[in-house]
Design a protein around this motif. Structure first.
Motif, short mmCIF file in Angstrom:
data_model
loop_
_atom_site.label_atom_id
_atom_site.label_comp_id
_atom_site.label_asym_id
_atom_site.label_seq_id
_atom_site.Cartn_x
_atom_site.Cartn_y
_atom_site.Cartn_z
N ILE A 163 -4.91 54.20 -9.42
CA ILE A 163 -5.37 53.98 -7.86
C ILE A 163 -6.31 55.29 -7.71
O ILE A 163 -7.37 55.07 -7.04
CB ILE A 163 -4.04 54.08 -6.95
N ALA A 164 -5.93 56.37 -8.04
CA ALA A 164 -6.79 57.71 -7.61
C ALA A 164 -8.06 57.41 -8.41
O ALA A 164 -9.37 57.68 -7.95
CB ALA A 164 -6.27 58.95 -7.87
N ALA A 165 -8.01 56.89 -9.54
CA ALA A 165 -9.31 56.81 -10.34
C ALA A 165 -10.18 55.95 -9.86
O ALA A 165 -11.47 55.89 -9.82
CB ALA A 165 -8.93 56.44 -11.95
N ASN A 166 -9.67 54.67 -9.40
CA ASN A 166 -10.44 53.63 -8.68
C ASN A 166 -10.91 54.30 -7.58
O ASN A 166 -12.03 53.62 -6.82
CB ASN A 166 -9.43 52.30 -8.38
N GLU A 167 -10.42 55.02 -6.72
CA GLU A 167 -11.04 55.54 -5.46
C GLU A 167 -12.09 56.28 -5.70
O GLU A 167 -13.28 56.33 -4.90
CB GLU A 167 -9.94 56.50 -4.87
N TRP A 168 -11.91 57.40 -6.81
CA TRP A 168 -13.32 57.83 -7.16
C TRP A 168 -14.39 56.94 -7.72
O TRP A 168 -15.57 57.06 -7.62
CB TRP A 168 -12.81 58.98 -8.21
N GLU A 169 -14.08 55.95 -8.28
CA GLU A 169 -15.03 55.09 -8.82
C GLU A 169 -15.55 54.27 -7.76
O GLU A 169 -16.89 54.02 -7.87
CB GLU A 169 -14.38 53.90 -9.90
N LEU A 170 -14.86 54.08 -6.57
CA LEU A 170 -15.59 53.38 -5.60
C LEU A 170 -16.63 54.20 -4.79
O LEU A 170 -17.79 54.08 -4.59
CB LEU A 170 -14.61 53.30 -4.53
N VAL A 175 -22.50 61.44 -7.89
CA VAL A 175 -22.14 60.14 -8.79
C VAL A 175 -21.29 60.97 -10.19
O VAL A 175 -20.29 60.52 -10.58
CB VAL A 175 -23.14 59.52 -9.34
N ASN A 176 -22.03 62.05 -10.57
CA ASN A 176 -21.59 62.66 -11.68
C ASN A 176 -20.12 63.28 -11.44
O ASN A 176 -19.02 63.22 -12.25
CB ASN A 176 -22.40 63.47 -12.21
N ASP A 177 -19.99 63.92 -10.21
CA ASP A 177 -18.69 64.62 -10.01
C ASP A 177 -17.66 63.51 -9.83
O ASP A 177 -16.51 63.67 -10.21
CB ASP A 177 -18.89 65.50 -8.62
N TYR A 178 -17.89 62.30 -9.06
CA TYR A 178 -16.89 61.23 -9.01
C TYR A 178 -16.49 60.79 -10.24
O TYR A 178 -15.34 60.53 -10.30
CB TYR A 178 -17.55 60.46 -7.96
N ARG A 179 -17.33 60.44 -11.09
CA ARG A 179 -17.08 59.85 -12.48
C ARG A 179 -16.19 60.81 -13.28
O ARG A 179 -15.31 60.22 -13.89
CB ARG A 179 -18.33 59.54 -13.12
N ILE A 180 -16.54 62.05 -13.18
CA ILE A 180 -15.66 63.05 -13.81
C ILE A 180 -14.29 63.05 -13.20
O ILE A 180 -13.32 62.88 -14.10
CB ILE A 180 -16.29 64.44 -13.84
N LYS A 181 -13.96 62.87 -11.98
CA LYS A 181 -12.62 63.01 -11.44
C LYS A 181 -11.98 61.66 -11.70
O LYS A 181 -10.95 61.62 -12.00
CB LYS A 181 -12.68 63.30 -9.98
N ALA A 182 -12.78 60.50 -11.76
CA ALA A 182 -12.15 59.29 -12.04
C ALA A 182 -11.73 59.14 -13.44
O ALA A 182 -10.74 58.49 -13.76
CB ALA A 182 -13.19 58.02 -11.86
N ALA A 183 -12.45 59.74 -14.54
CA ALA A 183 -12.00 59.94 -15.89
C ALA A 183 -11.05 60.74 -15.92
O ALA A 183 -9.97 60.34 -17.00
CB ALA A 183 -13.19 60.61 -16.48
N GLN A 184 -10.79 61.83 -15.24
CA GLN A 184 -9.69 62.50 -15.49
C GLN A 184 -8.33 61.92 -15.02
O GLN A 184 -7.29 61.79 -15.56
CB GLN A 184 -9.74 63.77 -14.72
N LYS A 185 -8.54 61.12 -13.82
CA LYS A 185 -7.42 60.41 -13.59
C LYS A 185 -6.96 59.13 -14.40
O LYS A 185 -5.99 58.92 -14.73
CB LYS A 185 -7.48 59.76 -12.11
N ASN A 186 -8.03 58.46 -15.02
CA ASN A 186 -7.87 57.24 -15.92
C ASN A 186 -7.18 58.11 -17.14
O ASN A 186 -6.23 57.15 -17.78
CB ASN A 186 -9.10 56.61 -16.16
N LYS A 220 -9.93 61.03 -23.26
CA LYS A 220 -10.40 62.13 -23.18
C LYS A 220 -11.75 62.53 -23.69
O LYS A 220 -12.49 63.40 -23.15
CB LYS A 220 -9.32 63.24 -24.20
N ILE A 221 -12.19 61.64 -24.57
CA ILE A 221 -13.87 61.66 -24.97
C ILE A 221 -14.49 61.32 -23.70
O ILE A 221 -15.59 61.96 -23.52
CB ILE A 221 -13.72 60.80 -25.98
N THR A 222 -13.94 60.42 -23.10
CA THR A 222 -15.01 59.97 -21.81
C THR A 222 -14.88 61.03 -20.86
O THR A 222 -16.00 61.27 -20.13
CB THR A 222 -14.25 58.88 -21.23
#
Length: 476
Positions: A114-121, A260-271, A372-374
């Motif tokens: 859920i947290a990852a999807n919030e950052w992706e949004l 965008v980059n900051d949000y995607r890093i956080k989304a990747a961490q949650k994923n 982790k690679i992502t």
């Protein structure tokens, strides 16, 4: 007469509407493009998809509920689902079941999803903002190109008028025998070249207007006219207020791509955290409600006590009937109703389950390692974009400085060309200069005017680009 009056009034109203058509300012063009550009609308749809993904992941926390059931026809040797005895008769049956299940503990995998999807949004919305910024800059560039083209067309028109006036005067002198025919022929060639320049400039304006309409999603056939403010009235910040390092600091805080980059890093961490949860056991609760129906099922509807003879005994020559010591019931059976069967066969179950991933082809582990690679890839992308942004800002600043220097140098060149042509015309009028030399000086002034206009609008655009990198929107 009345209809003629209405028709005339209608035509006058249309004419007034056409004449009173509002011109498009740069701000209006940018706002309209942001609201109607097709690429922006497509990016908005991607944001809506991200919203649906987030909504679905949140609703996934609610226990699942499913109903299953259906009738069936059975024939041949099979087991009666009600009495469980073997039968060879045909019958109809139906089974119905309501099932529910919910995860009790899954190492926060669902929560992290859920947290990852919030950052992706948030990343999707920031991507839309980035595209809007890019569109705004492109619209501003095309708008300035149109203004430049109009200025070039105006300069070319003035040049054409001057050449036509010189041709007219020269033709009179040639006809009077004061000048040779060659002078008139050279000026006629110059008029032809100037006419071609006017046509080319007008075509460039139309081409840039069509390109601007495309960005704004305006129909190509729609009448379109932009405001033409003097170039010196277009707002431009002082270059001293746009030093590259402060602009870079503002860009890092405000530019959508950095968000965008900051949000995607956080989304990747949650994923990645969610994928890690898939390596551990999951505890779930389940429950179900069910019932069944059988067309052969019967129920007792009544009974009577009977005691029929069970045999005979002959004593001597007399036959006597033999009875049981007590009577027994004789039951009456009828088909059991549908809802009665559902009530009698109603069953419930509830329990806990644990799922332990032991070996599944290294699937869960692979998903976790990829996550982790992502993260590392997103971090490298952020570093690359930050470096590119800084380089672009320094390049934009250098381009703005060069454009300002060219503008200042062009002004001096224009002043010199104007003064040179003034003296050349005086010499030509007294016969001290040939037509070719006059045309050369005239062309030099024409080029100086065009170059000055080009330098001015190039400087304005370069400053707008530098202003754009502050991430605070374009100022109009």
């Amino acid at each position: 007469m009345y209809y003629k009056f209405l028709t005339l009034s209608f035509l006058l109203a249309l004419s007034f509407s056409a004449n009173a058509q509002e011109k498009w300012s740069l701000l209006k063009c940018v706002e309209y493009a942001m609201a109607n550009n097709i690429s922006i609308k497509q990016t908005d749809l991607q944001s809506k998809i991200a919203e649906l993904d987030l909504k679905q992941s949140r609703l996934g926390q609610i226990p699942g509920l499913n109903f299953s059931g259906g009738p069936s026809f059975n024939n041949g040797r099979n087991q009666d689902p009600t009495t469980f005895s073997l039968i060879t008769q045909s019958y109809l049956s139906a089974n119905m079941q309501l099932q529910s299940s919910a995860d009790i503990f899954n190492w926060f995998s669902r929560k992290n999803t859920i947290a990852a999807n919030e950052w992706e949004l948030l990343a999707a919305r920031a991507s839309t903002d980035k595209l809007k910024n890019d569109i705004a800059l492109s619209v501003a560039n095309l708008y300035l190109q149109i203004l430049l083209g109009m200025e070039q067309e105006k300069i070319a028109g003035i040049q054409l008028q001057q050449s036509q006036a010189q041709l007219s005067n020269t033709r009179k002198l040639v006809d009077a025998g004061a000048l040779p025919e060659l002078n008139a022929a050279e000026l006629e060639a110059q008029v032809a070249r100037d006419s071609a320049t006017v046509i080319t400039s007008r075509g460039n304006v139309v081409q840039n207007i069509l390109s601007l309409k495309a960005f704004m999603a305006v129909d190509a056939a729609t009448p379109f006219e932009i405001e033409t403010p003097p170039a010196d009235k277009i707002f431009v910040e002082k270059i001293a207020d746009l030093q590259p390092e402060p602009v870079y600091t503002l860009a890092m805080a405000n530019m959508p791509q950095q968000r965008v980059n900051d949000y995607r890093i956080k989304a990747a961490q949650k994923n990645s955290a969610a994928a890690r949860g898939g390596l551990y056991p999951t505890i779930s609760a389940f429950g179900s409600l069910g019932s069944r129906y059988n067309s052969r099922s019967e129920e007792i509807t009544g009974s009577t006590l009977i005691n029929p003879p069970i045999g005979k005994v002959t004593v001597g020559t007399v036959d006597y009937s033999v009875y049981r010591t007590s009577p027994f019931p004789d039951y009456t059976y009828n088909k059991q109703p549908f809802f009665s069967q559902l009530n009698q066969n109603f069953n419930q179950s509830i329990g806990l389950s644990i799922r332990v991933p032991i070996f599944n082809g290294y699937n869960n582990r692979t998903i976790y390692e990829k996550s982790k690679i992502t993260i590392k890839n997103q971090e490298l992308q952020k570093e690359l974009d930050d470096q590119t942004l800084k380089q672009d800002i320094y390049k934009a600043y250098n381009a703005a400085v060069v454009a300002l220097e060219k503008l200042n140098a062009g002004k001096k060149s224009l002043e010199t060309a104007e003064r040179t042509l003034f003296f050349a015309q005086k010499r030509f009028e007294v016969g001290m200069m040939s037509t070719f030399e006059l045309i050369t000086n005239q062309n030099n002034l024409f080029r100086a005017r065009l170059e000055n206009a080009l330098n001015l609008y190039d400087y304005i655009f370069k400053m707008k680009v530098l202003e754009f990198y502050k991430g605070q929107g374009l100022k109009f």
